[in-house]
Design an enzyme around this catalytic site. Structure first.
Site, short mmCIF file in Angstrom:
data_model
loop_
_atom_site.label_atom_id
_atom_site.label_comp_id
_atom_site.label_asym_id
_atom_site.label_seq_id
_atom_site.Cartn_x
_atom_site.Cartn_y
_atom_site.Cartn_z
CG ASP A 44 -2.03 0.98 1.14
OD1 ASP A 44 -2.02 1.82 0.21
OD2 ASP A 44 -2.94 0.94 1.99
CG ASP A 45 -0.22 4.73 0.12
OD1 ASP A 45 -1.06 4.26 -0.67
OD2 ASP A 45 -0.51 5.57 1.00
CB CYS A 84 -6.66 2.76 -0.98
SG CYS A 84 -5.13 3.23 -0.19
NE ARG A 88 -6.10 -0.97 -1.42
CZ ARG A 88 -5.09 -1.60 -0.85
NH1 ARG A 88 -5.24 -2.85 -0.46
NH2 ARG A 88 -3.93 -1.00 -0.64
CE LYS A 141 -6.21 0.31 2.36
NZ LYS A 141 -5.32 1.48 2.31
CG HIS A 143 -9.97 0.98 1.53
ND1 HIS A 143 -9.00 1.93 1.34
CD2 HIS A 143 -11.02 1.63 2.11
CE1 HIS A 143 -9.42 3.09 1.79
NE2 HIS A 143 -10.63 2.94 2.26
CB SER A 166 -6.64 3.44 5.14
OG SER A 166 -6.84 3.38 3.76
CG HIS A 243 -1.76 3.87 3.92
ND1 HIS A 243 -2.07 4.62 5.03
CD2 HIS A 243 -2.63 4.25 2.96
CE1 HIS A 243 -3.11 5.42 4.74
NE2 HIS A 243 -3.46 5.22 3.48
CG ASP A 295 -2.57 0.94 -2.91
OD1 ASP A 295 -1.37 1.25 -2.75
OD2 ASP A 295 -3.49 1.44 -2.24
CG ASN A 296 -1.95 4.41 -4.02
OD1 ASN A 296 -2.96 3.92 -3.53
ND2 ASN A 296 -1.01 4.97 -3.29
CE LYS A 316 -2.93 7.60 -0.93
NZ LYS A 316 -2.92 6.96 0.38
MG MG Z 1 -2.77 3.11 -1.24
#
Ligand code: MG
Length: 474
Positions: A44-45, A84, A88, A141, A143, A166, A243, A295-296, A316
């Site tokens: 994540d991130d 996010c 996803r 996660k 989300h 998150s 994240h 994810d980003n 992001k």
């Molecule tokens: Mg993310």
């Protein structure tokens, strides 16, 4: 009667042999390379520049590096959105989130008081693979909606263990001095975030202890592999980290020269190493495909608490390359032909590719946005993907066709970090020559710009936007 008996016995024998033969064959198929196990490890991130194999000078990720050397390292691999929730949704449905309402211009992601989630009419990759008899687990996660009807166990996953949104949500303290954006790591505690940890649909811990969460997600994955090794399985391991807020276990803390962010990434890498080891010791290496991506891009306003997009521009929340191009590593000694891949790929392609490898038909009743990457993964042939669409919420900001990307609209990550600019003449970059998006070529490339505009017009002419699932909150 006698005659018919004499005739029928050999026929019965033949029928029996045919049936038995088919049964043996179909058994052989389910346990052979025809149905590989799939593990998607989703950070994540994490930015394009945050792994040593993608050039980070002080983050040490030997296990991901090994996956890249033994498998394929992709350098033009994209996500479906730069934040996010929509990212996803794109991965799990193989569709642009604008189609199913999982992208919004009101709220960019789902919150703990959001009313909705992924519509039941969507087909997830887990639901696809269930059709082929896979066991399926979501660890980490989610989300895509925290209410029971939206949880993984109602979206094709047999098993869920994780934080449903998150790790910075459900915050129960106010921070001084500029608030959340300006906090030092030592001021932030895991109990400041009252996030739940779920097993299937039940809360088993609240607040979830985030110091150990990365380690526990990797352990859950290994235990699922060991329990389900006799049938094909699909595990979607979506780490909550890196994240912010950043947390790592005692064993991982203070190890990385990059500081806490490095400790967190290295702990994820350590888990990857243990997962690979379990796959090998269980004798599954020849028939398991592991993909690692994020994810980003990095959350840059958090400065050193956020990651790095390396040589890519911004991060992001934006449709610059740093927001949507991610590291992507495919490992699978029995399937993946090793090498560097500079072709285009997307997380949405995983739906199509894995469905194809498992022998499940792609849904025909809706527009899909994924391509089958099998030929590239298995034989190193050119990718069937030739274009990428960059959405922010429900607006198309940019499009890539081959080497070139045109920006129709640009904007910084969030309100306070950059205004929205609509470009009369789109800004055009050659991403293969200029991955950092520095040199606008629009003036001398009217024809290329025209081709990209046509791609966008064709896309928009068939687009039906889904009802916004992110807008409503309690
Ligand atoms: Mg993310």
């Amino acid at each position: 009667m006698k005659v018919s008996k004499r005739i029928s016995s050999p026929i019965i024998l033949i029928l029996f042999l045919i049936f038995f033969g088919i049964s043996v064959n179909s058994n052989a198929q389910t346990s052979s390379n025809d149905q590989p196990n799939f593990i998607i490890i989703f950070a994540d991130d994490l930015g394009y520049g945050d792994l040593s194999v993608y050039g980070h000078p002080t983050i040490n990720t030997p296990n991901l590096d090994r996956m890249a050397y033994e498998g394929q390292k992709w350098t033009n691999f994209y996500v479906g959105a730069s934040v996010c929730t929509p990212s996803r949704a794109a991965l799990l449905t193989g569709r642009l989130p604008v189609r199913n309402g999982m992208a919004s211009n009101k709220h960019r992601v789902l919150f703990p008081d959001s009313k909705n989630g992924l519509p039941a009419s969507e087909i997830t990759l887990a639901e696809q693979l269930k059709k082929a008899g896979y066991n399926t687990a979501c660890i980490g996660k989610w989300h895509l909606g925290h209410k029971e009807q939206y949880l993984p166990t109602n979206n094709g996953f047999d098993y869920y263990f994780g934080i449903p949104y998150s790790n910075d949500m459900d915050r129960v303290v106010e921070y001084p001095d500029g608030g959340y954006w300006n906090q030092q790591n030592e001021d932030i505690k895991t109990e400041h975030f009252n996030v739940p940890l779920l097993r299937n649909t039940e809360i088993v811990e609240r607040p979830a202890n985030q110091n150990t969460i990365t380690k526990r997600y990797s352990e859950e994955t290994i235990s699922y592999i060991k329990k389900h090794k006799d049938k094909p399985f699909f595990i979607y391991l979506a780490h909550n980290l890196p994240h912010i807020p950043l947390f790592a276990s005692k064993e991982a803390m203070g190890k990385s020269k990059r500081g806490l962010y490095g400790d967190v990434v290295e702990e994820i890498d350590d888990g990857v190493g243990k997962i690979l080891k379990a796959i090998e010791s269980e004798g599954l290496a020849d028939n398991t495909i592991v993909v690692f991506t994020s994810d980003n891009g990095p959350w840059l306003p958090f400065k050193t608490n956020g990651g790095s997009a390396g040589l890519l521009r911004a991060g992001k929340g934006t449709t610059w390359e740093g927001g949507m191009r991610e590291p992507a590593i495919f490992w699978g000694p029995g399937h993946i032909k090793p090498g560097l891949v500079t072709e285009l790929g997307s997380t949405m392609d995983l739906f199509t590719t894995f469905s194809s490898m498992a022998g499940v038909e792609i849904p025909q009743d809706r527009i899909m946005d994924g391509y089958d990457l099998s030929e590239t993964l298995l034989n190193h042939n050119p990718s069937s993907r030739k274009s990428v669409l960059y959405y922010r919420g429900t607006d198309l900001f940019a499009a890539r066709l081959g080497d070139y990307k045109a920006h129709f609209i640009t904007q910084g990550a969030y309100g306070q970090f950059g205004e929205r600019t609509e470009h009369q003449t789109p800004v055009l970059y050659n991403l293969n020559h200029d991955p950092s998006e520095q040199y606008n070529l629009a003036e001398d490339n009217a024809e290329i710009l025209q081709q990209i505009k046509k791609l966008v017009q064709d896309h928009k002419s068939k687009l039906v936007k889904g009802k916004d699932q992110l807008a409503e909150r309690e």
